[in-house]
Design a protein around this motif. Structure first.
Motif, PDB file in Angstrom:
ATOM      1  N   ASP A 160       0.857  -1.186   0.000  1.00  0.00           N
ATOM      2  CA  ASP A 160       0.000   0.000   0.000  1.00  0.00           C
ATOM      3  C   ASP A 160       0.893   1.235   0.000  1.00  0.00           C
ATOM      4  N   THR A 161       1.105   1.809  -1.152  1.00  0.00           N
ATOM      5  CA  THR A 161       2.001   2.960  -1.255  1.00  0.00           C
ATOM      6  C   THR A 161       1.323   4.271  -0.862  1.00  0.00           C
ATOM      7  N   SER A 162       0.014   4.255  -0.640  1.00  0.00           N
ATOM      8  CA  SER A 162      -0.694   5.488  -0.300  1.00  0.00           C
ATOM      9  C   SER A 162      -0.305   6.020   1.075  1.00  0.00           C
ATOM     10  N   VAL A 163       0.279   5.164   1.921  1.00  0.00           N
ATOM     11  CA  VAL A 163       0.671   5.599   3.268  1.00  0.00           C
ATOM     12  C   VAL A 163       2.150   5.967   3.344  1.00  0.00           C
ATOM     13  N   VAL A 164       2.865   5.832   2.236  1.00  0.00           N
ATOM     14  CA  VAL A 164       4.317   6.072   2.217  1.00  0.00           C
ATOM     15  C   VAL A 164       4.606   7.498   1.754  1.00  0.00           C
ATOM     16  N   ASN A 165       5.403   8.205   2.527  1.00  0.00           N
ATOM     17  CA  ASN A 165       5.791   9.556   2.147  1.00  0.00           C
ATOM     18  C   ASN A 165       7.001   9.539   1.219  1.00  0.00           C
ATOM     19  N   GLU A 166       8.005   8.720   1.587  1.00  0.00           N
ATOM     20  CA  GLU A 166       9.212   8.632   0.774  1.00  0.00           C
ATOM     21  C   GLU A 166      10.001   7.392   1.161  1.00  0.00           C
ATOM     22  N   VAL A 167      10.886   6.987   0.274  1.00  0.00           N
ATOM     23  CA  VAL A 167      11.845   5.925   0.568  1.00  0.00           C
ATOM     24  C   VAL A 167      13.225   6.494   0.298  1.00  0.00           C
ATOM     25  N   GLU A 168      14.036   6.533   1.347  1.00  0.00           N
ATOM     26  CA  GLU A 168      15.412   7.033   1.237  1.00  0.00           C
ATOM     27  C   GLU A 168      16.340   5.840   0.994  1.00  0.00           C
ATOM     28  N   ILE A 169      17.110   5.898  -0.062  1.00  0.00           N
ATOM     29  CA  ILE A 169      18.014   4.807  -0.431  1.00  0.00           C
ATOM     30  C   ILE A 169      19.452   5.273  -0.252  1.00  0.00           C
ATOM     31  N   LEU A 170      20.238   4.480   0.499  1.00  0.00           N
ATOM     32  CA  LEU A 170      21.619   4.838   0.799  1.00  0.00           C
ATOM     33  C   LEU A 170      22.562   3.808   0.196  1.00  0.00           C
ATOM     34  N   LEU A 171      23.287   4.219  -0.845  1.00  0.00           N
ATOM     35  CA  LEU A 171      24.244   3.342  -1.518  1.00  0.00           C
ATOM     36  C   LEU A 171      25.616   3.438  -0.838  1.00  0.00           C
ATOM     37  N   HIS A 172      26.548   2.680  -1.346  1.00  0.00           N
ATOM     38  CA  HIS A 172      27.918   2.748  -0.829  1.00  0.00           C
ATOM     39  C   HIS A 172      28.470   4.152  -1.078  1.00  0.00           C
TER      40      HIS A 172
END
Length: 269
Positions: A160-172
């Motif tokens: 359910d993406t309607s409750v997601v504000n953002e996804v922070e992705i941290l690479l090397h």
């Protein structure tokens, strides 16, 4: 009518149902309501189990085929640490216990039902189960590619993406832009590389929602709004993914605030 051993007589001469300790929830100390029984043999109110169970990402993470999608997965009981003994367990609704307390304390149980309905109507606190997938796909180096670089894509998929504000992705840290933020799906990043490493992703819920998980972290705006995930890139067999199921709840203060704004607007009109 409750049995004689379950009632007292109040000053007005009316019978008052008195609950045995064994029929009280050990969390809220009220009569068991919509009781659930854990694998470790504890009986609690369904709401108390939901709010107090210690759910972790680690205990939920299961490697599954890349082809599996959220809609293909039928939710099972979530594994969690029991609020009473802290052992890993799951819980199921017990119609047997519910029927017993209903018969034994008809008046008290009816009031508990009325309170639950009233509280839900007033607070509108909802609990939802989210299925979260984390993983990566990969295309191995081609025969003419002398660099030997793998073409990989890391992803986080949420039922359910309607409750997601953002996804922070941290690479090397060796990548030119090691931190990326995805505000809407697909929550993914594609890169070329020769080696595997651990990618970190923080799934941050919209204001008014929080994770029911011991792994959840606070943000500067809200409590328990960020869920940290880790995934080690897999360069075998086209990639891999894992699935976990976690609960979120909608905070009552947001609903009450919205209601006051609506009521204020109605009164001014």
């Amino acid at each position: 009518m409750a049995s004689n051993e379950d009632v007292n007589i109040d000053p007005a001469g009316e019978e008052v149902e008195v609950e045995d300790d064994d029929d009280l929830c050990p969390i809220c100390r009220q009569l068991l309501h919509r009781p659930v029984v854990t694998e470790c043999s504890h009986t609690l109110c369904e709401l108390c189990m939901t709010e107090w169970a210690d759910v972790s990402v680690t205990s939920q993470m299961t490697v599954v085929p890349l082809a599996e999608r959220p809609e293909d997965f039928v939710a099972a009981n979530i594994q969690a640490k029991c609020p009473m003994c802290r052992t890993m367990t799951s819980a199921k609704r017990s119609s047997e216990v519910e029927e017993r307390v209903r018969r034994k304390y008809p008046g008290v149980y009816e009031r508990r039902e009325e309170e639950a309905v009233r509280d839900e109507a007033m607070k509108e606190v909802s609990v939802e189960t989210l299925t979260v997938y984390i993983g990566n796909t990969v295309i191995p180096p081609g025969g003419e590619d002398e660099r030997g670089l793998f073409d990989w894509e890391f992803f986080v998929k949420i039922s359910d993406t309607s409750v997601v504000n953002e996804v922070e992705i941290l690479l090397h840290e060796t990548f030119k832009k090691p931190r990326l933020v995805r505000w809407k799906p697909p929550y993914a990043v594609r890169r070329l590389g020769w080696g595997t490493f651990i990618i970190r992703a923080n799934v941050i819920l919209k204001y008014g929602y929080s994770w029911i998980s011991s792994d959840a972290e606070d943000t500067k705006y809200a409590t328990k709004a960020s869920l940290p995930l880790e995934w080690e890139l897999c360069f075998d067999d086209g990639g891999s993914q894992a699935r976990c199921q976690l609960k979120i709840k909608k905070e009552s203060r947001l609903v009450r605030s919205s209601r006051r704004i609506l009521e204020s607007g109605s009164n001014s009109g």
